[in-house]
Design a protein around this motif. Sequence first.
Motif, short mmCIF file in Angstrom:
data_model
loop_
_atom_site.label_atom_id
_atom_site.label_comp_id
_atom_site.label_asym_id
_atom_site.label_seq_id
_atom_site.Cartn_x
_atom_site.Cartn_y
_atom_site.Cartn_z
N TYR A 150 0.83 -1.21 0.00
CA TYR A 150 0.00 0.00 0.00
C TYR A 150 0.86 1.26 0.00
O TYR A 150 0.59 2.20 -0.73
N GLU A 151 1.89 1.27 0.85
CA GLU A 151 2.76 2.44 0.93
C GLU A 151 3.35 2.78 -0.42
O GLU A 151 3.34 3.93 -0.85
N LYS A 152 3.83 1.73 -1.10
CA LYS A 152 4.45 1.92 -2.41
C LYS A 152 3.43 2.50 -3.39
O LYS A 152 3.71 3.45 -4.11
N GLU A 153 2.24 1.89 -3.41
CA GLU A 153 1.22 2.34 -4.35
C GLU A 153 0.76 3.76 -4.04
O GLU A 153 0.53 4.55 -4.95
N LYS A 154 0.69 4.05 -2.77
CA LYS A 154 0.23 5.39 -2.38
C LYS A 154 1.24 6.45 -2.82
O LYS A 154 0.87 7.50 -3.32
N ASP A 155 2.53 6.16 -2.62
CA ASP A 155 3.58 7.07 -3.08
C ASP A 155 3.40 7.38 -4.55
O ASP A 155 3.47 8.52 -4.98
N ASN A 156 3.17 6.31 -5.29
CA ASN A 156 3.00 6.43 -6.73
C ASN A 156 1.80 7.29 -7.10
O ASN A 156 1.90 8.22 -7.90
N SER A 157 0.66 6.97 -6.47
CA SER A 157 -0.57 7.71 -6.78
C SER A 157 -0.45 9.16 -6.33
O SER A 157 -0.93 10.06 -7.02
N ASP A 158 0.20 9.38 -5.17
CA ASP A 158 0.36 10.75 -4.68
C ASP A 158 1.17 11.59 -5.67
O ASP A 158 0.87 12.76 -5.90
N PHE A 164 -0.98 12.39 -8.52
CA PHE A 164 -1.96 13.38 -8.08
C PHE A 164 -1.35 14.78 -8.09
O PHE A 164 -1.93 15.74 -8.59
N LYS A 165 -0.12 14.86 -7.58
CA LYS A 165 0.61 16.14 -7.51
C LYS A 165 0.79 16.70 -8.93
O LYS A 165 0.61 17.89 -9.17
N LYS A 166 1.13 15.80 -9.85
CA LYS A 166 1.35 16.22 -11.24
C LYS A 166 0.06 16.79 -11.83
O LYS A 166 0.05 17.82 -12.51
N ARG A 167 -1.02 16.10 -11.53
CA ARG A 167 -2.32 16.52 -12.05
C ARG A 167 -2.73 17.88 -11.46
O ARG A 167 -3.24 18.73 -12.16
N ILE A 168 -2.47 18.05 -10.17
CA ILE A 168 -2.78 19.31 -9.51
C ILE A 168 -1.99 20.45 -10.16
O ILE A 168 -2.54 21.51 -10.46
N ASP A 169 -0.69 20.19 -10.41
CA ASP A 169 0.14 21.22 -11.03
C ASP A 169 -0.40 21.64 -12.39
O ASP A 169 -0.40 22.82 -12.73
N GLU A 170 -0.90 20.62 -13.14
CA GLU A 170 -1.49 20.93 -14.45
C GLU A 170 -2.67 21.86 -14.28
O GLU A 170 -2.82 22.83 -15.02
N ILE A 171 -3.49 21.55 -13.28
CA ILE A 171 -4.69 22.36 -13.06
C ILE A 171 -4.32 23.78 -12.60
O ILE A 171 -4.89 24.75 -13.06
N TYR A 172 -3.30 23.87 -11.73
CA TYR A 172 -2.88 25.19 -11.25
C TYR A 172 -2.42 26.08 -12.40
O TYR A 172 -2.72 27.27 -12.43
N SER A 173 -1.70 25.49 -13.35
CA SER A 173 -1.22 26.34 -14.44
C SER A 173 -2.37 26.70 -15.38
O SER A 173 -2.35 27.73 -16.02
N LEU A 174 -3.36 25.83 -15.40
CA LEU A 174 -4.54 26.11 -16.25
C LEU A 174 -5.47 27.13 -15.59
O LEU A 174 -5.95 28.06 -16.23
N ILE A 175 -5.71 26.96 -14.28
CA ILE A 175 -6.60 27.87 -13.54
C ILE A 175 -5.89 28.34 -12.26
O ILE A 175 -6.02 27.71 -11.20
N PRO A 176 -5.16 29.42 -12.34
CA PRO A 176 -4.37 29.87 -11.17
C PRO A 176 -5.23 30.14 -9.93
O PRO A 176 -4.74 29.99 -8.81
N TYR A 208 -9.01 12.76 -8.82
CA TYR A 208 -8.84 11.64 -7.90
C TYR A 208 -8.74 10.27 -8.56
O TYR A 208 -8.45 9.30 -7.89
N ASP A 209 -8.98 10.21 -9.88
CA ASP A 209 -8.92 8.85 -10.43
C ASP A 209 -7.49 8.34 -10.61
O ASP A 209 -7.27 7.29 -11.18
N VAL A 210 -6.51 9.08 -10.10
CA VAL A 210 -5.16 8.51 -10.03
C VAL A 210 -5.10 7.46 -8.92
O VAL A 210 -4.20 6.61 -8.89
N TYR A 211 -6.07 7.53 -8.02
CA TYR A 211 -6.07 6.56 -6.92
C TYR A 211 -6.89 5.32 -7.29
O TYR A 211 -7.96 5.43 -7.85
N LYS A 212 -6.33 4.17 -6.95
CA LYS A 212 -7.07 2.92 -7.20
C LYS A 212 -8.35 2.90 -6.39
O LYS A 212 -9.37 2.40 -6.80
N CYS A 213 -8.25 3.38 -5.14
CA CYS A 213 -9.44 3.44 -4.28
C CYS A 213 -9.62 4.90 -3.86
O CYS A 213 -8.76 5.45 -3.16
#
Length: 334
Positions: free
Chosen positions: A14-22, A25-37, A96-101
């Motif tokens: 779980y820890e490994k998968e969560k690191d990956n998904s996080d 998620f961070k990447k996706r957030i950054d995309e959104i921030y640059s799109l909508i400051p 949130y769909d970067v997360y399996k659950c």
Amino acid sequence: MTRAEIYKKVLREYEKEKDNSDRLFKKRIDEIYSLIPDIKKIDDEIVKINIAFSRAALSKLNKKESIERLHIKNRELVRKKNELLEQCGINEDFLYDVYKCKKCRDSGYVNGKECSCLKKRLIEAAYDMSNIKDVLEYENFESFDISFYSDKKDPVLGKSPRERIESIFLKALNFVKDFDIKFTNLFLYGKSGLGKTFLCNCIAKDLLDEGKSVLYLSASQLFKMLEKDNFGDSKDDFGEVLNLIFDADLLIIDDLGTEFQTVFTASEFFNIINLRFIKKKPVVISTNLSPEDIIDKYSDRVVSRFYGNYDFLEFLGEDIRILKLTKGQDMNSI
Ligand SMILES: [Zn+2]
């Protein structure tokens, strides 16, 4: 591997998968921030509110009012944020769909409690180790059919095979129900084809579904492993299974009597039966041997362990595999 070890192993995954998904998620957030400051501004505000929440929880003054105020502010910010996202055609799922659950965001916990996905994964891990994963899909308490047992009374015993299987079935159900509170071992015996293995599988499935570790071995598999261990070449292949023989919540030994024994494996067998007894870890044995055969074939110390501490349940009736064939059913399913 014990239950605790299975738990640890799954949590590490779980820890490994969560690191990956996080990270995703961070990447996706950054995309959104640059799109909508403006979203970034809102998120910064939300972080501040969360800090204020912890402060308010600690303060003694106007605690309730300040928390209520923060809740209102928080809801308003979340509403604004969703509105902005919607205007740009992005729905929350995109984030949130970067997360399996999505429920636990791959942490395995929701409000400090195990998430349903973690429970499921623990059960799967236990299934994988049980050695009988596939068969349990069709051999379980729901599919156990007592109509195959004749309701004609045996003149000597005064009981019909049906009555007998009903009482055995009930014993097996109680064995599972009281598994945590009552230490019981079962000794299922009778001619072949009477459903002993089937019943072992029913027990295994229900306990696995409760998250218990169950190891199923035929007697010949078990003794072969012990023999290999004697030659010291088992560590890589069987190390984990050998641990499970002693540590699994339940050990099922199927078809006792069909194994090939040596002096070494016979004494190892006693160790298993004895140590599990001392540790109060149940064993279920099935065999075609009669109690008299058991006395002939096994050492006195093994026999005395069986006789003092196992519930002997005798299966009666005719070979169900043959009955099923005449009814046109699959022979593998018994
Ligand atoms: Zn979850």
